[in-house]
Design a protein around this motif. Structure first.
Motif, short mmCIF file in Angstrom:
data_model
loop_
_atom_site.label_atom_id
_atom_site.label_comp_id
_atom_site.label_asym_id
_atom_site.label_seq_id
_atom_site.Cartn_x
_atom_site.Cartn_y
_atom_site.Cartn_z
N ASP A 223 -36.40 -12.75 28.24
CA ASP A 223 -36.00 -14.08 27.74
C ASP A 223 -35.62 -14.91 28.97
O ASP A 223 -34.55 -15.50 29.05
CB ASP A 223 -34.83 -13.93 26.77
CG ASP A 223 -34.44 -15.25 26.10
OD1 ASP A 223 -35.23 -16.21 26.16
OD2 ASP A 223 -33.35 -15.31 25.52
N ASN A 228 -31.05 -19.13 31.46
CA ASN A 228 -30.48 -17.78 31.52
C ASN A 228 -30.22 -17.29 32.94
O ASN A 228 -29.98 -16.09 33.15
CB ASN A 228 -31.35 -16.79 30.75
CG ASN A 228 -31.04 -16.84 29.25
OD1 ASN A 228 -29.98 -17.31 28.85
ND2 ASN A 228 -31.96 -16.38 28.42
N ASP A 243 -27.50 -13.24 29.60
CA ASP A 243 -28.17 -13.00 28.33
C ASP A 243 -29.12 -11.80 28.43
O ASP A 243 -30.35 -11.94 28.39
CB ASP A 243 -28.93 -14.26 27.87
CG ASP A 243 -29.54 -14.08 26.49
OD1 ASP A 243 -29.26 -13.05 25.84
OD2 ASP A 243 -30.29 -14.97 26.06
#
Ligand code: GN1
Ligand code: MG
Length: 372
Positions: A223, A228, A243
């Motif tokens: 992701d 992030n 994350d």
């Protein structure tokens, strides 16, 4: 706020005893979990900030395994950062706080599933980069992240969401959602559905190479959007990849593709004006250079050859997921208004089209860097 203050106090007290909470702020980003920034003052007047998250059990049915993964990854990052005498090692990994009963999280029928970690001060997550320096820093951070995790001791990480980047299956789910048309929304989104169908071949480029055995399995983030990786608020250097929920075995290209999706677009993921989207080739050049540098020679020639394609692949994959969720009635991604998932899908489709059109130029940039 999604949860009441009393509720948040109770969840927090399962981790930290005594003192008092002096401030609570809800984080508005993230499509899955609920995140709060909590400022706590201990008995001696010392203030500390924490991130407390309520995990989404529907999206993450295997939360125990997920926590095992994220703790293994963050501990490994801690060891590697310390061993390398990383100048900012203290902020380079996520420091989880154990619950008072010794567990790594709170799993309660009444309160739900919560975890707590230290807030990383003086750092920000961005939706779009403000400079090529930031694009380079983010690329380098994720390249390094993959490289640091390459020597993680066995066992293999748990697959906490199965078939997460199975692009073909994502398309099948979209077709199934369209056939069912559970909310009568199909008529209003046929153009997006047709556009995604047209680009299916481009979307499968990475998966086909992996199935042909041409791409190695690695531990990746899965992701890897720009938001992030936290960047230092003062000088913009990459501080920490955050994350870690989808950290799993996967492909390097899944991370690079998501970085391209978030960094090479001039507009936000959910822009209402997709016509304004421009592919930022300057950002691509910086991102590519940073990523290859961060990965320090780890990437194979076949991985490097597909880097430009991966951006369109990941953009299409998430567009397919947004549209499937729109058709199913917004059961997965959190939405701010009823058309939100459709807006996201449309914007990502337009971005994917523009990435596909820019492919020869992106390859030329990558090839030039390979020669340097
Ligand atoms: C979700 O919650 P967040 O923003 O970290 C999603 C990603 C998508 C992303 C799109 C577990 O991530 O796969 O790429 O939204 N996470 C999960 O912005 O599905
Ligand atoms: Mg995520």
């Amino acid at each position: 706020m999604t949860h009441t203050l009393d509720f948040l106090h109770e969840a927090f007290s399962n981790f930290i005893e005594g003192g008092s909470i002096v401030d609570v702020e809800q984080f508005r980003g993230g499509h899955i979990n609920q995140t709060y920034f909590i400022t706590h003052e201990d008995g001696r007047g010392r203030r500390r900030r924490y991130v407390m998250q309520n995990m989404n059990r529907t999206v993450f049915p295997r939360l125990k395994e997920l926590m095992e993964n994220v703790i293994r990854v963050s501990e490994h990052m801690h060891r590697r950062c310390t061993a390398q005498e990383h100048p900012d090692a203290r902020r380079g990994y996520i420091h989880f706080v154990r619950a008072r009963d010794g567990r790594n999280s709170l799993d309660s029928e009444a309160l739900g599933f919560w975890r707590l970690y230290h807030f990383i001060e003086n750092a920000v997550g961005k939706m779009t980069p403000s400079s090529e320096t930031e694009a380079f820093a983010a690329g380098e951070a994720f390249g390094k992240f993959q490289e640091l995790l390459a020597d993680m001791p066995p066992p293999r990480l748990h697959e906490t969401i199965s078939r997460f980047h199975d692009t073909r299956w994502r398309y099948e789910n979209l077709e199934a959602a369209a056939a069912k048309d559970a909310c009568g929304r199909l008529a209003g989104c046929r153009d997006v559905l047709d556009g995604l169908r047209e680009l299916r071949d481009a979307a499968l480029a990475v998966q086909l190479a992996a199935e042909a055995g041409r791409l190695p399995e690695r531990v990746v983030h899965n992701d890897a959007k720009l938001s992030n990786v936290l960047l230092d608020s003062t000088d913009g250097h990459a501080v920490c990849v955050i994350d870690l929920d989808t950290c799993m075995p996967g492909l390097s290209l899944h991370d690079f593709g998501d970085l391209m999706r978030s960094i090479c677009s001039s507009e936000d993921e959910d822009t209402e004006n997709p016509g304004r989207i421009v592919v930022r080739k300057d950002m691509f050049a910086a991102l590519h250079a940073g990523y290859v540098k961060g990965a320090t020679g780890m990437l194979t020639a076949e991985e490097r050859a597909l880097l430009p394609e991966s951006g369109a692949v990941l953009t299409l994959e998430v567009a397919v997921r947004f549209l499937a969720d729109y058709l199913a009635g917004d059961v997965y991604f959190r939405v701010k208004h009823p058309e939100h998932n459709l807006v996201r899908a449309r914007a990502q489709l337009v971005l994917a089209r523009k990435l596909v059109a820019a492919m020869p130029e992106l390859h030329a940039i990558a090839a030039e860097q390979e020669r340097e």
